[in-house]
Design a protein around this motif. Structure first.
Motif, PDB file in Angstrom:
ATOM      1  N   LEU A 104       6.806   9.065  11.711  1.00 18.58           N
ATOM      2  CA  LEU A 104       7.423   7.606  11.985  1.00 18.58           C
ATOM      3  C   LEU A 104       6.869   6.562  10.772  1.00 18.58           C
ATOM      4  CD1 LEU A 104       8.365   6.956  15.579  1.00 18.58           C
ATOM      5  CD2 LEU A 104       9.941   7.234  13.798  1.00 18.58           C
ATOM      6  N   GLY A 108       9.147   5.961   7.623  1.00 16.71           N
ATOM      7  CA  GLY A 108       9.608   4.583   7.926  1.00 16.71           C
ATOM      8  C   GLY A 108       9.062   3.528   6.730  1.00 16.71           C
ATOM      9  N   THR A 109       7.835   3.849   6.302  1.00 14.13           N
ATOM     10  CA  THR A 109       7.128   3.078   5.181  1.00 14.13           C
ATOM     11  C   THR A 109       7.624   3.482   3.813  1.00 14.13           C
ATOM     12  OG1 THR A 109       5.220   2.800   6.753  1.00 14.13           O
ATOM     13  CG2 THR A 109       5.092   2.107   4.235  1.00 14.13           C
ATOM     14  N   PHE A 111      10.533   4.635   3.426  1.00 16.17           N
ATOM     15  CA  PHE A 111      11.959   3.790   2.989  1.00 16.17           C
ATOM     16  C   PHE A 111      11.894   2.339   2.679  1.00 16.17           C
ATOM     17  CE2 PHE A 111      14.980   1.175   5.461  1.00 16.17           C
ATOM     18  CZ  PHE A 111      16.151   1.516   4.748  1.00 16.17           C
ATOM     19  N   LEU A 112      10.854   1.759   3.222  1.00 13.03           N
ATOM     20  CA  LEU A 112      10.618   0.174   2.815  1.00 13.03           C
ATOM     21  C   LEU A 112      10.505   0.460   1.370  1.00 13.03           C
ATOM     22  CD1 LEU A 112      10.221  -2.880   3.165  1.00 13.03           C
ATOM     23  CD2 LEU A 112       8.035  -2.178   3.945  1.00 13.03           C
ATOM     24  N   THR A 131       0.227   3.832   6.858  1.00 14.50           N
ATOM     25  CA  THR A 131       0.091   4.795   8.001  1.00 14.50           C
ATOM     26  C   THR A 131      -1.357   5.076   8.433  1.00 14.50           C
ATOM     27  OG1 THR A 131       1.935   6.108   7.226  1.00 14.50           O
ATOM     28  CG2 THR A 131       0.525   7.131   8.686  1.00 14.50           C
ATOM     29  N   ALA A 152       5.115   1.292  13.791  1.00 17.94           N
ATOM     30  CA  ALA A 152       5.511   2.136  13.115  1.00 17.94           C
ATOM     31  C   ALA A 152       7.084   1.764  12.690  1.00 17.94           C
ATOM     32  CB  ALA A 152       5.828   3.575  13.863  1.00 17.94           C
ATOM     33  N   TYR A 153       7.766   0.887  13.524  1.00 16.92           N
ATOM     34  CA  TYR A 153       9.129   0.501  13.321  1.00 16.92           C
ATOM     35  C   TYR A 153       9.166  -0.767  12.217  1.00 16.92           C
ATOM     36  CZ  TYR A 153      10.564   3.682  16.630  1.00 16.92           C
ATOM     37  OH  TYR A 153      10.699   4.889  17.391  1.00 16.92           O
ATOM     38  N   PRO A 156      10.492   0.182   8.341  1.00 10.19           N
ATOM     39  CA  PRO A 156      11.874   0.472   8.276  1.00 10.19           C
ATOM     40  C   PRO A 156      12.639  -0.936   8.705  1.00 10.19           C
ATOM     41  CG  PRO A 156      10.840   1.705  10.092  1.00 10.19           C
ATOM     42  CD  PRO A 156       9.956   1.109   9.225  1.00 10.19           C
ATOM     43  N   SER A 160      15.457  -2.680   6.324  1.00  9.34           N
ATOM     44  CA  SER A 160      16.759  -3.026   6.615  1.00  9.34           C
ATOM     45  C   SER A 160      17.076  -4.395   6.178  1.00  9.34           C
ATOM     46  CB  SER A 160      16.960  -2.493   8.061  1.00  9.34           C
ATOM     47  OG  SER A 160      16.718  -1.198   8.148  1.00  9.34           O
ATOM     48  N   PHE A 179      16.885   0.049  13.683  1.00 11.31           N
ATOM     49  CA  PHE A 179      15.523  -0.182  13.959  1.00 11.31           C
ATOM     50  C   PHE A 179      15.095  -1.220  14.617  1.00 11.31           C
ATOM     51  CE2 PHE A 179      15.978   2.162   9.699  1.00 11.31           C
ATOM     52  CZ  PHE A 179      15.535   3.512  10.166  1.00 11.31           C
ATOM     53  N   GLU A 183      12.623  -0.522  17.819  1.00  9.07           N
ATOM     54  CA  GLU A 183      11.562  -1.516  17.883  1.00  9.07           C
ATOM     55  C   GLU A 183      11.395  -1.841  19.452  1.00  9.07           C
ATOM     56  OE1 GLU A 183       8.176  -3.784  17.342  1.00  9.07           O
ATOM     57  OE2 GLU A 183       9.024  -2.446  15.739  1.00  9.07           O
TER      58      GLU A 183
END
Length: 837
Positions: A104, A108-109, A111-112, A131, A152-153, A156, A160, A179, A183
């Motif tokens: 995750l 998730g990172t 994606f950012l 991470t 972890a959220y 992302p 978003s 997300f 969260e």
């Protein structure tokens, strides 16, 4: 379809690399082993009764396993109507913890950074940097799964929000709903709160630029979609949020019931308790040099060449024994008061390890402050400054006290240093925005000048920390003098040796810091070399990006392996349940379904052993009831109040022989049982009088009742019947059935914890009033005759909340589907042709 795979081939390749990293770092987890996490074991001890009923396919929302009884909302609840519950369950089924958490973080990172338009290889490096930020790994080792999930959220969710603010409001709003739902579902309000502070700063900066650029309408449109996402996320988690809000008012984070003889604040946590884990001001050097403060408590191993070991070898001790003694002292053992002589020399009671953001990342962060033009730089800088100031807590309380005293909810949280998890994301964002800047403008002489300036700043600081670290760090604990005194006593008044050890441990701390400062300098030099080679066109952008991916991974991996090692994993069965003692086995033979055990050998507030085997008077939970905490503070701090044990139906008391430390058990013959009729009522004006009254009374004969419940008692009808009986005939934690028989109306007291937000009492199927007695217990007036008396826990916050969650989950799916449809339509619709002149 084949074109789609070609276009996204690099993302699949990076995804495969992430899986390989996870496999190599968590190989034992892929082999079915689990981390032997102390906090996980503690958490599982609290859910022993819950798990037993889950095995019977029965959901319970109350447990009597710890602290006499409490709601299960913060321990475990199914939340089946919440769609994210099933998403998380599916993920955990495929990838067991902590594999799922690490993945995750990585995806998730990534994606950012893709949203930030950073190239895929640099995005992968950014994902690895966040991470493997040491705090995230330490959380996995400690077993703080919910906290790690919540962090972890972060990435992302921010990605978003930025999507919505950068021209894709529908997609950004829908993903924000997803997300943010995840969260909130992680159920760590503190981490979510800290992230919201950062998002508020971002919203303010974006508003300023929207007004300045005259694009306020677009900003407000994006904000509207984000607001819609927020509403959906709140609906999806309605049962969690409502239950937490309802219960929170009655926990140790809620308002105090007492006004006298209490250490509890009027509302929220005590400031000293909240600030107990505060980051030292100069402790922030660990962002760059992990062992600047001596590493974790007991994590650093001293060898035969250490100054501390040499103190004992020079006294004639064999080398292996000298090393053993040195490491025992360096671990900062609290048993003999040597906290101030550990390798870790900060002000925290103890720490599993430092906040290390990475030498490469810190260098690039400074570079980013100088060259990044994006307005995100100002958001990152403001967020980092705020989170650092708040992390200082009691070590520099100027800003922290403002938040603690005036900001809503802030005084409900402890371990304030954990806010640095937000800074841990901000550092790599700015670092890789800096790399993006230099790749997009490689010929800029100004950028190269600032690159050299960044190297001089960071490299110069590291040189100081290598050559003369005492200029910036003291290397002496505030508890050092006290620990030297304690060590002197332990060494039979040998003050010379104690002082020698104190001086030696300071030298070992300096050695640990210098070694890591040299290590960090090497990584900074290599990072500078990569950028220098790119600026001189010796390597291209792809090699530079892959080079930083490898460099960042090597940097973070080495440090993280100090805290998460292969030997930390164990076979699943071995890591979960402690072995029962002989007294535990004896007590377990008692077939009574509901009695409590008091263990005088275990800490009442941190008892993780007894709840595995018994319903414990103590336990382990940061969400315990305030009234129960107040009873422990007032009736069990100086001495044990046996009357309170009796009224709580403590049937067995475990003690230890003071000489041999052998554990023994004795039955408590005066325990009041599950329920009983009392002979008289004594009214109290307030909680203070109640607490004073239960300090010495006969719970079997009298009840102490707050006068506000006087209207629920008809004393004229209450007739003394010495033959009256009331007994428990059916037990379930959230549905207890009693049978009463009397020739007159009687007042009954039940050895169950009072909680009025969900518990209802029924007499022969008809709801009847009940009230609180003896500060913490339930009581009721039972009419004459034979009656079936039931207590049923059916909180509206959960059951009505689940209905709202179902509606929110449907809206979430529809919003994601609609956003996907709109995005696909944009891609398939050809652009309009320009009109002919």
């Amino acid at each position: 379809m084949s074109n789609w795979f070609k276009r996204n081939g690099i993302h699949f390749a990076i995804g495969a690399i992430f899986f390989v990293i996870c496999f190599l770092y968590l190989t034992p987890a892929f082999q079915g082993k689990v981390l032997g996490q102390a906090d996980v074991i503690g958490a599982r001890s609290t859910t022993t009764e819950i798990e037993a009923y889950k095995a019977k396919d029965t959901t319970i929302l109350w447990t009597n396993q710890i602290f006499g009884g409490m709601p299960a909302f913060q321990l475990w609840a199914p939340y089946k109507a919440n769609i994210t519950t099933h998403v998380i369950h599916a993920l955990n089924t495929v990838f067991p913890n902590p594999i799922d958490t690490l993945l995750l973080f990585l995806f998730g990172t990534y994606f950012l950074f893709i949203v930030l338009k950073v190239n895929p290889w640099l995005s992968a490096a950014g994902a690895v940097a966040f991470t493997f930020s040491s705090y995230n790994i330490i959380l996995l080792v400690a077993g703080h799964s919910n906290q790690a999930f919540a962090i972890a959220y972060f990435a992302p969710l921010l990605g978003s929000i930025l999507l919505a603010l950068r021209g894709k409001p529908i997609l950004g709003g829908a993903l924000t709903a997803l997300f943010l739902s995840l969260e909130i579902r992680a159920n760590h309000v503190q981490m979510t709160y800290y992230l919201m502070l950062a998002i508020l700063i971002l919203a303010g900066i974006e508003l300023y630029h929207a007004i300045k650029a005259k694009t306020l309408n677009n900003y407000l449109k994006s904000l509207a979609y984000l607001g819609g996402g927020l509403v959906i996320a709140l609906m999806v988690n309605a049962s969690i949020l409502w239950s937490t809000y309802d219960y929170g008012k009655d926990t140790i984070r809620g308002q105090s019931n007492l006004t006298q003889h209490t250490t509890e604040p009027s509302t929220g946590l005590a400031k000293d308790y909240a600030y107990q884990w505060s980051q030292g001001v100069t402790e922030c050097f660990t962002f760059l040099v992990p062992n600047a403060y001596g590493g974790g408590s007991g994590t650093e191993h001293l060898d035969q060449n250490s100054a501390t070991a040499k103190v004992f070898t020079q006294m004639g001790q064999p080398e292996d024994r000298a090393v053993g003694i040195a490491n025992q002292i360096a671990s900062g053992s609290s048993q003999i008061g040597l906290q101030g002589l550990g390798t870790y020399w900060g002000n925290k009671p103890g720490t599993s390890g430092p906040f290390y953001f990475g030498a490469v990342i810190c260098f690039l962060f400074v570079f980013g402050l100088l060259i990044v033009k994006s307005r995100l730089k100002w958001w990152i800088l403001a967020t980092v400054i705020l989170t650092m100031l708040l992390s200082f807590g009691g070590n520099w309380p100027v800003v922290s006290d403002l938040f603690f005293n005036y900001f809503p909810l802030y005084n409900k949280f402890r371990v304030v240093e954990s806010i640095l998890s937000v800074a841990g994301l901000c550092f790599p964002i700015l670092a890789f925005l800096a790399l993006k800047e230099i790749i997009e403008a490689p010929d800029s002489k100004e950028i190269f000048k600032k690159l050299k300036l960044s190297f001089y700043i960071v490299g110069g600081l590291l040189l100081v920390l290598i050559v003369v670290p005492e200029l910036l760090l003291s290397f002496r604990s505030t508890e050092q003098a006290n620990s030297v005194t304690n060590l002197t006593q332990a060494l039979q008044n040998d003050s010379r040796t104690a002082q020698a050890v104190s001086s030696a441990i300071v030298q070992d701390r300096i050695s640990l810091e210098k070694a890591d400062a040299i290590r960090s300098l090497i990584f900074v030099v290599v990072a500078f070399g990569l950028l220098f080679a790119f600026a001189k066109k010796k390597i291209n952008a792809t090699i530079l990006s892959v080079g930083f991916l490898v460099l960042v991974l090597a940097d973070m991996w080495q440090v993280d392996k100090r805290y998460l090692k292969s030997e930390d994993f164990a076979d699943k069965q071995e890591s979960v349940t402690p072995q029962p003692r002989e007294v535990d086995q004896f007590i377990q033979r008692d077939a009574d379904p509901d009695f409590k055990v008091f263990d005088a050998t275990a800490p009442l507030l941190y008892d993780t052993h007894n709840p595995f085997f018994h319903k414990s008077f103590g336990g382990y939970s940061a969400a315990r009831l305030k009234r129960y905490q107040e009873i422990i503070d007032n009736q069990f701090t100086k001495s044990v109040n046996h009357d309170v044990l009796d009224m709580m139906n403590v049937k067995y008391i475990i003690t230890a022989d003071p000489k041999t430390q052998n554990v023994t058990m004795q039955a408590n013959a005066t325990a009041c049982g599950h329920a009983w009729f009392i002979q008289k009522v004594k009214y109290a004006k307030n909680a203070d009088e109640e607490m004073q009254a239960i300090s010495s009374f006969n719970p079997k004969e009298e009840a102490i009742i707050d006068q506000k419940y006087k209207s629920l008692i008809n004393e004229k009808d209450a007739l003394l019947d010495t033959n009256a009986t009331i007994k428990l005939v059916n037990y379930s934690p959230d549905h207890m059935t009693y049978q009463s028989s009397s020739s007159g109306s009687q007042i009954a007291v039940f050895s169950e914890v009072y909680y009025d937000k969900g518990w209802k009492m029924y007499i022969d199927g008809q709801e009847a009033p009940y009230f609180r007695a003896d500060y913490i217990l339930r009581a009721a007036q039972i009419p004459l005759g034979n009656h079936k008396v039931e207590f049923i826990f059916h909180p509206a916050s959960y059951y009505t909340g689940e209905t709202i969650s179902m509606v929110g989950s449907i809206l979430l799916v529809l919003s994601l589907g609609f956003a996907g449809y709109i995005e696909n339509k944009k891609k398939t619709t050809p652009p309009a042709k320009a009109a002919k002149a």
